[in-house]
Design an enzyme around this catalytic site. Structure first.
Site, PDB file in Angstrom:
ATOM      1  N   ALA A 121       0.880  -1.131  -0.070  1.00  0.00           N
ATOM      2  CA  ALA A 121       0.114   0.046  -0.069  1.00  0.00           C
ATOM      3  C   ALA A 121       0.789   1.230   0.018  1.00  0.00           C
ATOM      4  CB  ALA A 121      -0.920   0.077   1.220  1.00  0.00           C
ATOM      5  N   LYS A 122       0.403   2.472  -0.286  1.00  0.00           N
ATOM      6  CA  LYS A 122       0.924   3.733  -0.234  1.00  0.00           C
ATOM      7  C   LYS A 122      -0.223   4.777  -0.288  1.00  0.00           C
ATOM      8  CE  LYS A 122       5.650   4.846  -0.265  1.00  0.00           C
ATOM      9  NZ  LYS A 122       6.586   3.954   0.453  1.00  0.00           N
TER      10      LYS A 122
END
Ligand code: NAD
Length: 439
Positions: A121-122
């Site tokens: 994720a980011k």
């Protein structure tokens, strides 16, 4: 399943991202390239070319002067087949949906290379954090947490610090989340201060893993550390920790830099004496002015540092510094990527043709996410590990991951980056095939 006859699952995506300098463009090109060499389920590859979800939120902030400003925040969640999403939160004016997606893909591969039970994720907010007071940063963080509260959590998606955010930001996030949930939930973020459940050794972990991987690679290619010269671009958390450890282990660090430029001494620089970015911002070139035998110390540009004739080059500052324009001039035999994405796709091909060994970011700086995993384990078990234990376990995890890549490099005669992607995609693809697609 035979891979040679299938159409490229990311073809459409790649056509959209013709600019190789974007994180998403590079991430998709790398996936395409390795997918073509591997025997991975088509359906799994098709799924990996796209993020599972990208959340876009509006974050209103009351400024200190009473005015209200509205910012945009993102959380891209790429793939969770091996466990909860994991990745940093960035506060930077250049944060964009595509950048978050590209970086979330890298996090998926990085977690899989390290065999951690996480997916990628980011996220972040499109804001210049330097334009905010501490109070404003706290209010912005708390409101952002509220906006993404439904999609994060210790079992679903666990943020961490990244550019423009730090342990204090994570503390505010953890507090805001916990207040709304009605209980203290330290495992919702990693990279917190140890007093509220952060792990010892988290801050220096990416630099430590860069140093461990450099040491192993030098040994493998027959460069005894005591006779090895190293140049490090960037003297922040990653660069300073890597440089100091390598010097401690016997290597000669001949050049380091910050955003203002580099210093070079063929006899070696006493890197322990230079304050890191965190200890005193941009101290590298200032330090050079104060040393006695300054005669032997030369000032260089950051570009010139990259082209020094050293054994090992560690770009540990920003992305896209080794490009098609300077790849032919890189004189180091080994490049260890401390920063995320310092080598463009085109440069990578040139370095591979020239026989320069490039140890990819998704292995080299993965000490950060690995100690984040340790932190998450400590939070879930409500138990703190000693710094010695963190160092020991990190050493073990890095050696295991490095050895898996080395075996792949030897077995298939590929670059270290292709080997890293192959190991990661094998693990992720197998998990997808085994779990299947529901419904
Ligand atoms: P930092 O902010 O602590 O330090 C950055 C250093 O690079 C500073 O010395 C700064 O002066 C220098 N710098 C900035 N812009 C530069 C430029 N254009 N040219 C040369 N030097 C420049 O950052 P950090 O945490 O050490 O991160 C460095 C890189 O490593 C980033 O790519 C980051 O994404 C990556 N990374 C960081 C972590 C982490 O947990 N800190 C983990 C994995 C990867």
């Amino acid at each position: 399943m035979a891979s040679q006859n299938r159409s490229s699952p990311t073809r459409e995506a790649t056509a959209e991202s013709t600019d190789p300098e974007t994180a998403l463009g590079t991430a998709r090109r790398q996936l395409d390239r390795v997918a073509a060499q591997l025997d991975i389920d088509d359906a799994a590859l098709e799924r990996l070319a796209h993020p599972a979800a990208v959340h876009e939120v509006t974050v209103p902030l009351e400024r200190d002067d009473g005015s209200v400003e509205v910012f945009t925040g993102y959380r891209a969640q790429h793939d969770s087949v091996r466990g909860p999403y994991k990745g940093g939160l960035r506060y930077h004016p250049d944060v964009s949906r595509d950048e978050c997606v590209g970086l979330s893909m890298w996090m998926t591969w990085k977690c899989a290379v390290m065999n951690l039970p996480f997916g990628g994720a980011k996220g972040g907010i499109v804001v210049d954090p330097k334009s905010l007071s501490d109070d404003e940063k706290e209010r912005l963080t708390r409101r952002f947490t509220q906006e993404i509260r439904d999609v994060i959590g210790p079992k679903t998606d666990i943020p961490a610090p990244d550019m423009g955010t730090d342990p204090q930001t994570m503390a505010w996030l953890m507090d805001a989340y916990s207040m709304q949930e009605g209980e203290t939930i330290p495992g919702v973020v990693t990279g917190k201060p140890p007093v509220i459940g952060g792990s010892y050794g988290r801050e220096e972990a990416p630099g430590r893993s860069v140093a461990i991987v450099t040491r192993e690679t030098c040994e493998y290619y027959d460069y005894p550390l005591a006779e090895t010269t190293v140049a490090v671009q960037g003297f922040g958390s990653v660069g300073a920790n890597a440089a100091r450890l390598l010097e401690e282990w016997g290597a000669t660090v001949v050049a380091v830099s910050d955003v203002n430029g580099a210093i070079y001494d063929p006899d070696g620089i006493d890197v322990a004496e230079i304050p890191s970015h965190d200890e005193e911002p941009e101290a590298v070139t200032r330090f050079a002015t104060g040393i006695d035998d300054a005669d032997s110390v030369r000032r260089l540009s950051n570009e010139a540092l990259l082209e020094l004739d050293v054994d090992v080059l560690i770009p540990a500052a920003v992305g896209n510094v080794i490009t098609a324009d300077n790849a032919d001039a890189i004189a180091a035999d080994i490049v260890v990527e401390g920063a995320n994405g310092p080598t463009t796709f085109a440069a990578d091909t040139i370095l591979a043709e020239r026989g320069v060994q490039v140890i990819p970011d998704i292995l080299a700086n993965a000490g950060g996410v690995t100690v984040s995993y340790f932190e998450w384990l400590q939070d879930i078990n409500r138990r703190a590990w000693s710094l010695e234990r963190v160092h020991e376990e990190l050493e073990t995890e890095m050696l295991t991951a490095w050895t898996a890549l080395k075996d792949e490099v030897e077995r298939r005669d590929v670059t270290w980056r292709d080997a890293a992607y192959a190991v990661a995609l094998d693990r992720i693809g197998e998990a997808h095939e085994t779990r299947g697609l529901w419904p």
